[in-house]
Design a protein around this motif. Structure first.
Motif, PDB file in Angstrom:
ATOM      1  N   CYS A 107       0.823  -1.205   0.000  1.00 21.36           N
ATOM      2  CA  CYS A 107       0.000   0.000   0.000  1.00 21.36           C
ATOM      3  C   CYS A 107       0.859   1.258   0.000  1.00 21.36           C
ATOM      4  N   TRP A 108       2.149   1.101  -0.228  1.00 15.98           N
ATOM      5  CA  TRP A 108       3.043   2.246  -0.308  1.00 15.98           C
ATOM      6  C   TRP A 108       4.021   2.036  -1.462  1.00 15.98           C
ATOM      7  N   ASP A 118       2.502   6.959   0.304  1.00 19.79           N
ATOM      8  CA  ASP A 118       1.280   6.186   0.134  1.00 19.79           C
ATOM      9  C   ASP A 118       0.921   6.082  -1.346  1.00 19.79           C
ATOM     10  N   ARG A 119       0.428   4.915  -1.746  1.00 19.92           N
ATOM     11  CA  ARG A 119      -0.043   4.739  -3.117  1.00 19.92           C
ATOM     12  C   ARG A 119      -1.421   5.368  -3.243  1.00 19.92           C
ATOM     13  N   LEU A 124      -4.236   1.732  -6.761  1.00 22.04           N
ATOM     14  CA  LEU A 124      -4.663   0.499  -6.111  1.00 22.04           C
ATOM     15  C   LEU A 124      -5.898  -0.089  -6.794  1.00 22.04           C
ATOM     16  N   LEU A 140      -2.796  -7.635   1.081  1.00 19.99           N
ATOM     17  CA  LEU A 140      -2.434  -6.221   1.144  1.00 19.99           C
ATOM     18  C   LEU A 140      -1.438  -6.001   2.271  1.00 19.99           C
ATOM     19  N   CYS A 142       0.530  -3.451   4.645  1.00 15.76           N
ATOM     20  CA  CYS A 142       0.281  -2.113   5.175  1.00 15.76           C
ATOM     21  C   CYS A 142       1.347  -1.740   6.195  1.00 15.76           C
ATOM     22  N   HIS A 147      -3.588   2.892   6.204  1.00 15.43           N
ATOM     23  CA  HIS A 147      -3.648   1.984   5.062  1.00 15.43           C
ATOM     24  C   HIS A 147      -4.822   1.018   5.217  1.00 15.43           C
ATOM     25  N   THR A 150      -7.883   2.627   4.117  1.00 18.14           N
ATOM     26  CA  THR A 150      -7.943   2.611   2.653  1.00 18.14           C
ATOM     27  C   THR A 150      -8.504   1.278   2.163  1.00 18.14           C
ATOM     28  N   LEU A 151      -8.053   0.180   2.774  1.00 16.62           N
ATOM     29  CA  LEU A 151      -8.550  -1.134   2.368  1.00 16.62           C
ATOM     30  C   LEU A 151     -10.047  -1.256   2.632  1.00 16.62           C
TER      31      LEU A 151
END
Length: 282
Positions: A107-108, A118-119, A124, A140, A142, A147, A150-151
Motif C-alpha cells: 500500500c506504499w 502512500d499509493r 490500487l 495487502l 500495510c 492503510h 484505505t482497504l
C-alpha cells in the motif's frame, strides 16, 4: 482458546539482498526452490515467493516466476504460493498470467529518494482490477493504520472481497509498534486474515504477539536473518521455531488446504501442474 488453525507463511528472501550479504539468503532458482521445500516440510502452509531478473533486481515477469513455481511443484509441494508484487503498477503484473492463487501488493511506494509514500487510490484500484481479471486473491501489505482504512474503503467499493488478507509491516517492537498491532484488529472485519511482518530480532516476539491477538504468522529471511543475536538463521530454522511456538501456545497448525479455506481461496482440486517455462505473456 482460539482454535482456528494458524497459517504460517515463509517469506524466503527480500528485495534488498545487498543489505544481507554473507547470510544464507536464497538467491538462485535452485536455492529458492530448496528453501521453499524445506520451509513447507517444516510446516509452512504458504510461501511468499519473490522472483528476480539476472541482475538480481526484483521482477514481476512471468518468465522469472515460472522456473520457481515449476521447481517447487516438482517437489510435490502443495503450499500456497504468494507472488510478491510489491508496488508494481497494474500494467507490470505480468506474473499474474501464471494464475497464482495469491499475490501480495504494497500500500506504499518509494519516491526517487527512497522515502515511503502512500499509493494513490486510482493506482490500487487498477491493480485490484488486474488481480480480479486473473482470478488471483490479493494480500495487502500495510505500514500504517490509515492503510487499513484505505482497504476498508476499497472493500466498500466492491474491489476487495471478504475475507480481507492483511500483512502489517512493523519495523520494530517498540511500545508504539505493539500498540499499532493491537489497534489493528478492531479496524478489520471479524473474518479478516491478518499477520505481522516483524523485522529483525523483533520477528519472533511480534509473531507471538500476533498469535495471542488471534492473528497468523509470517517468518523467514526476507524480514529477519537472525535466529538469536549474532547467530544467523535459515528459513527452515525460522519456520521450525514458530511451529514450536504455535504448538506451545496450544494452537493447531494449518495445513495448506486448511490455509486455503481460512484465506478464502478455492480448494486445490488436483496436484499442481507443471508450469510452461516458455510462457511470455504480456
Amino acid at each position: 482458546m482460539n482454535d482456528t488453525p494458524v497459517v504460517v507463511q515463509a517469506a524466503l528472501a527480500g528485495a534488498g539482498l545487498e543489505r544481507v550479504e554473507g547470510f544464507p539468503v536464497p538467491e538462485t532458482t535452485d536455492a529458492v526452490v530448496k528453501d521453499a521445500l524445506a520451509a513447507w516440510d517444516a510446516g509452512a502452509a504458504a510461501i511468499h515467493l519473490r522472483a528476480r531478473r539476472p541482475d538480481r533486481s526484483p521482477s514481476t515477469r512471468a518468465e522469472h516466476f515460472a522456473p520457481l513455481v515449476e521447481g517447487i511443484r516438482a517437489g510435490q509441494c502443495d503450499a500456497i504460493l504468494n507472488f510478491a508484487c510489491g508496488a508494481a503498477e497494474a500494467e507490470d503484473l505480468d506474473c499474474l498470467a501464471l494464475g497464482p492463487e495469491l499475490a501480495s501488493i504494497d500500500c506504499w511506494d518509494e519516491d526517487p529518494e527512497g522515502f515511503a509514500i502512500d499509493r494513490s487510490l486510482p493506482a490500487l484500484r487498477d491493480v485490484l482490477a488486474r488481480f480480479a481479471d486473473c482470478d488471483t486473491a490479493p494480500e495487502l501489505r500495510c505500514r500504517h493504520l490509515w492503510h487499513l482504512r484505505t482497504l476498508l474503503h476499497l472493500r466498500e467499493e466492491g474491489l476487495l472481497a471478504d475475507p480481507l488478507r492483511v500483512q502489517l509491516v512493523v519495523e520494530d517492537g517498540s511500545a508504539t509498534a505493539i500498540e499499532r498491532v493491537l489497534r489493528m484488529g478492531p479496524l478489520l472485519p471479524a473474518d479478516a486474515v491478518w499477520s505481522v511482518a516483524g523485522l529483525g530480532l523483533w520477528q519472533a516476539r511480534l509473531n507471538v504477539l500476533c498469535l495471542i491477538a488471534g492473528g497468523h504468522v509470517r517468518t523467514g529471511l526476507e524480514d529477519n536473518v537472525w535466529l538469536v543475536q549474532d547467530v544467523p538463521a535459515t528459513n527452515e530454522q525460522l519456520v521450525q521455531r514458530i511451529v514450536r511456538i504455535v504448538d506451545e501456545l496450544d494452537r493447531p497448525l494449518a495445513t495448506p488446504d486448511e490455509a486455503r479455506a481460512i484465506l478464502g481461496l478455492a480448494p486445490r482440486e488436483a496436484p499442481p501442474a507443471a508450469v510452461d517455462l516458455h510462457l511470455t505473456a504480456g
